[in-house]
Write an enzyme that holds these catalytic residues in place. Sequence first.
Site, PDB file in Angstrom:
ATOM      1  N   GLU A   1      49.211   8.097  35.440  1.00  0.00           N
ATOM      2  CA  GLU A   1      50.352   7.466  35.808  1.00  0.00           C
ATOM      3  C   GLU A   1      50.738   8.189  37.179  1.00  0.00           C
ATOM      4  OE1 GLU A   1      53.215   6.568  32.390  1.00  0.00           O
ATOM      5  OE2 GLU A   1      52.570   8.496  31.906  1.00  0.00           O
TER       6      GLU A   1
ATOM      7  N   ASP B   1      55.182  20.767  34.724  1.00  0.00           N
ATOM      8  CA  ASP B   1      56.129  20.583  34.282  1.00  0.00           C
ATOM      9  C   ASP B   1      56.718  21.211  33.127  1.00  0.00           C
ATOM     10  OD1 ASP B   1      54.924  18.897  32.536  1.00  0.00           O
ATOM     11  OD2 ASP B   1      56.791  17.660  32.207  1.00  0.00           O
TER      12      ASP B   1
ATOM     13  N   ARG C   1      65.963  12.069  24.022  1.00  0.00           N
ATOM     14  CA  ARG C   1      66.490  13.172  25.143  1.00  0.00           C
ATOM     15  C   ARG C   1      67.912  12.835  25.242  1.00  0.00           C
ATOM     16  NH1 ARG C   1      61.714  13.311  29.457  1.00  0.00           N
ATOM     17  NH2 ARG C   1      59.878  13.139  27.854  1.00  0.00           N
TER      18      ARG C   1
ATOM     19  N   SER D   1      60.864  17.722  28.700  1.00  0.00           N
ATOM     20  CA  SER D   1      59.731  17.548  29.502  1.00  0.00           C
ATOM     21  C   SER D   1      60.218  17.982  30.875  1.00  0.00           C
ATOM     22  CB  SER D   1      59.413  16.053  29.542  1.00  0.00           C
ATOM     23  OG  SER D   1      58.198  16.157  30.669  1.00  0.00           O
ATOM     24  N   HIS D   2      60.437  17.174  31.950  1.00  0.00           N
ATOM     25  CA  HIS D   2      60.850  17.566  33.216  1.00  0.00           C
ATOM     26  C   HIS D   2      62.300  17.436  33.409  1.00  0.00           C
ATOM     27  CE1 HIS D   2      60.565  13.144  33.011  1.00  0.00           C
ATOM     28  NE2 HIS D   2      61.707  13.046  33.992  1.00  0.00           N
TER      29      HIS D   2
ATOM     30  N   ASP E   1      57.122  20.840  29.924  1.00  0.00           N
ATOM     31  CA  ASP E   1      56.265  20.809  28.515  1.00  0.00           C
ATOM     32  C   ASP E   1      54.597  20.844  28.958  1.00  0.00           C
ATOM     33  OD1 ASP E   1      56.351  18.339  29.674  1.00  0.00           O
ATOM     34  OD2 ASP E   1      56.142  17.561  27.649  1.00  0.00           O
TER      35      ASP E   1
ATOM     36  N   SER F   1      53.539   8.928  37.951  1.00  0.00           N
ATOM     37  CA  SER F   1      54.715  10.119  37.806  1.00  0.00           C
ATOM     38  C   SER F   1      54.068  11.423  37.368  1.00  0.00           C
ATOM     39  CB  SER F   1      55.773   9.671  36.535  1.00  0.00           C
ATOM     40  OG  SER F   1      54.719   9.356  35.448  1.00  0.00           O
TER      41      SER F   1
ATOM     42  N   LYS G   1      48.815  13.465  28.382  1.00  0.00           N
ATOM     43  CA  LYS G   1      48.638  13.848  29.535  1.00  0.00           C
ATOM     44  C   LYS G   1      48.592  15.254  29.601  1.00  0.00           C
ATOM     45  CE  LYS G   1      53.197  13.163  31.452  1.00  0.00           C
ATOM     46  NZ  LYS G   1      53.832  12.131  30.454  1.00  0.00           N
TER      47      LYS G   1
ATOM     48  N   THR H   1      54.473   1.654  31.433  1.00  0.00           N
ATOM     49  CA  THR H   1      54.672   3.260  31.554  1.00  0.00           C
ATOM     50  C   THR H   1      54.789   3.939  30.179  1.00  0.00           C
ATOM     51  OG1 THR H   1      55.788   2.806  33.606  1.00  0.00           O
ATOM     52  CG2 THR H   1      56.661   4.541  32.445  1.00  0.00           C
TER      53      THR H   1
ATOM     54  N   ASP I   1      52.679  18.748  30.559  1.00  0.00           N
ATOM     55  CA  ASP I   1      51.788  17.728  30.648  1.00  0.00           C
ATOM     56  C   ASP I   1      51.802  17.137  32.072  1.00  0.00           C
ATOM     57  OD1 ASP I   1      54.472  16.605  30.680  1.00  0.00           O
ATOM     58  OD2 ASP I   1      53.964  15.516  28.744  1.00  0.00           O
ATOM     59  N   ARG I   2      52.594  17.543  32.994  1.00  0.00           N
ATOM     60  CA  ARG I   2      52.571  16.884  34.343  1.00  0.00           C
ATOM     61  C   ARG I   2      51.698  17.714  35.369  1.00  0.00           C
ATOM     62  NH1 ARG I   2      58.011  13.332  35.833  1.00  0.00           N
ATOM     63  NH2 ARG I   2      58.016  12.358  33.959  1.00  0.00           N
TER      64      ARG I   2
HETATM   65  C1  VG1 Z   1      58.678   8.921  32.918  1.00  0.00           C
HETATM   66  C2  VG1 Z   1      57.591   8.353  33.920  1.00  0.00           C
HETATM   67  C3  VG1 Z   1      56.314   7.955  32.829  1.00  0.00           C
HETATM   68  C4  VG1 Z   1      56.192   9.456  31.922  1.00  0.00           C
HETATM   69  C5  VG1 Z   1      57.389   9.719  31.235  1.00  0.00           C
HETATM   70  C6  VG1 Z   1      57.260  10.785  30.244  1.00  0.00           C
HETATM   71  O1  VG1 Z   1      59.340   7.864  32.303  1.00  0.00           O
HETATM   72  O2  VG1 Z   1      57.742   7.404  34.712  1.00  0.00           O
HETATM   73  O3  VG1 Z   1      55.252   7.689  33.645  1.00  0.00           O
HETATM   74  O4  VG1 Z   1      55.348   8.772  30.973  1.00  0.00           O
HETATM   75  O5  VG1 Z   1      58.348   9.809  32.145  1.00  0.00           O
HETATM   76  O6  VG1 Z   1      56.768  12.002  31.100  1.00  0.00           O
HETATM   77  P1  VG1 Z   1      60.462   7.005  32.801  1.00  0.00           P
HETATM   78  O7  VG1 Z   1      60.896   6.136  31.543  1.00  0.00           O
HETATM   79  O8  VG1 Z   1      61.660   7.810  32.911  1.00  0.00           O
HETATM   80  O9  VG1 Z   1      60.103   6.269  34.198  1.00  0.00           O
HETATM   81  V1  VG1 Z   1      57.151  13.420  30.516  1.00  0.00           V
HETATM   82  O10 VG1 Z   1      56.244  14.526  31.471  1.00  0.00           O
HETATM   83  O11 VG1 Z   1      58.994  13.421  30.755  1.00  0.00           O
HETATM   84  O12 VG1 Z   1      56.887  13.425  29.015  1.00  0.00           O
HETATM   85 CO    CO Z   2      56.289  16.545  30.613  1.00  0.00          CO
END
Ligand code: VG1
Ligand code: CO
Length: 635
Positions: free
Chosen positions: A445, A358, A100, A193-194, A360, A447, A458, A426, A362-363
Amino acid sequence: MALNSLASRPSSLLSRKFKNSNANNDSTFSHPIKSISFLNPIPLFSNLSFKNASQVSSSVTVKASSASSSPPTTIDQELRIKTVPTQPFEGQKTGTSGLRKKVKVFMQENYLANWIQALFDSLPPEDYKNGVLILGGDGRYFNREAAQIIIKIAAGNGVGQVLVGMDGIMSTPAVSAMIRKRKANGGFIMSASHNPGGPDYDWGIKFNYSSGQPAPESITDKIYGNTLSISEIKMGDIPDVDLSRLGRVDYGAFSVEVVDPVADYLELMENVFDFSLIRSLLSRSDFRFIFDAMHAVTGAYAKPIFVDKLGASPDSISNGVPLEDFGHGHPDPNLTYAKDLVDVLYGENGPDFGAASDGDGDRNMILGRAFFVTPSDSVAIIAANAQETIPYFKTGPKGLARSMPTSGALDRVAEKLNLPFYEVPTGWKFFGNLMDEGKLSICGEESFGTGSDHIREKDGIWAVLAWLSIIAYRNKDKKPGEKLISVSDVVNEHWATYGRNFFSRYDYEECESEGANKMIEYLRDLVSKSKAGDKYGSYTLHFADDFTYTDPVDGSVVSKQGVRFVFTDGSRIIFRLSGTGSAGATVRVYIEQFEPDASKHNVDAQTALKPLIDLALSTSKLKEFTGREQPTVIT
Ligand code: VG1
Ligand code: CO
């Protein structure tokens, strides 16, 4: 925010906010393959970026739309492959979930192409030669250009076929589902993602392999190694593919098919859940449902699933059109970034059930009327109710798992149901091996990620359907007018049975990296000096460590996954740096405390956790190291 913002589904799944340099609506353009007789007057190719048109030699088969039964038109020509010289870029190391960066970084010439080529260079050729790859994305800015680059490099490296979602759209769980269903060799997901999208924000790329699972570190480390020495990119010399229409194009032995991003995924959901049970709830006049797609990818899924299949009212979908900048939003379904939805649920006469997903898809966030379900509680409650309410689990889940910082609510369910239980670092990639071995069914998770072994990601919509199944099952015999069992009733009953794990996470986004790194070093040093029995305010230390995980399936070890202080009463404070940000360092602080006494379960989490939060902040000297007085996001 208007609740009925989805007036109708646009003909294209994606409404464009920004002008795309590759988009071609100019009817005067000429194309070397214009002699093809199209089954439909709309041009199949949008080809402004293709410079050497006169040199093209490719075999083209046009099947046009899958809706058409006319035979394809074919021109027999060979696929030519060109070699593009390049130089390495620094910093192409993947984080928790893919690579990213800011869009502007990815838009540098060859930046994305280098990473994609480095990926092919990391895989054994038999893993992709003549194979099938899936390509999808969350609709964010730069996906259209990126899709063309990825398709050409796939062609250049001998991939047989790319199946790409219409308009480049396909959610992360749907990509995982399609990889599995079509027995593909893997897939790319164009998403950060988010993280927010648009020219000034983020872009990202993830690679999942044949089980549908995010590439493990053994692959991503190799990719990174290759990005440091890359010197050439292999590209199929083909024009841009029109992603706006379903259909297949062949270039010699290589083909691209633009596919419906929803159909395979919807079919899977119908196999997992009892749709008629959910329909019985969503079509009740005394149950009001709202789903906020946050102008992200689930906008493409929400109407076909919730409205068309399950009978929710069309105005129950909010922000249901995917936009390249997510409507200037931050597509992260939590109390801060999905505040509009939270306000609706907490407002006067709010709906009975609210959910969001979110960028993509998955959340997920689950809300009841004036009630927020923490993701840690959500996975525990789904696990506790799965066998009874979800046909996919009718013989019971095989095992349960959570990421290390996620609260211990799930542990208690595993104990009670006598199920194997796992604690992983994580990131979703750590669950896949356990699922492939048949050791794990439901996991989550903190998150806002919840899912199961129906795929290897997810799954936001899955979690919403799981919750709707629970609520529908509990109310299936309620007559119209009878008081329904609500989301908060279900959660309160769960706490009464299992106790409540109070949980909160504080995020300090985009801190200076130096201070954040120093804080983690300081904590690691503190861990090395601490011992059981040490006093931390009124808490007594049970143990402290920097989490290390050994995969029970392949024996691989990952270390430094989060500094944790676990106290004798089970309370925990945990610190880690995010691996998904694109600028600076994001510090995450996780706080958890167990409360068995039901009379104390309805205290606000921030109040219940106040002493532990203060302890976490003073122990870490967070303010001193980062200069931050307040977190950016509290969940
Ligand atoms: C975050 C979350 C983690 C999740 C990851 C990807 O990672 O804490 O639990 O699996 O995002 O989610 P980090 O390293 O920023 O804490 V997603 O929906 O961005 O693919
Ligand atoms: Co996501």
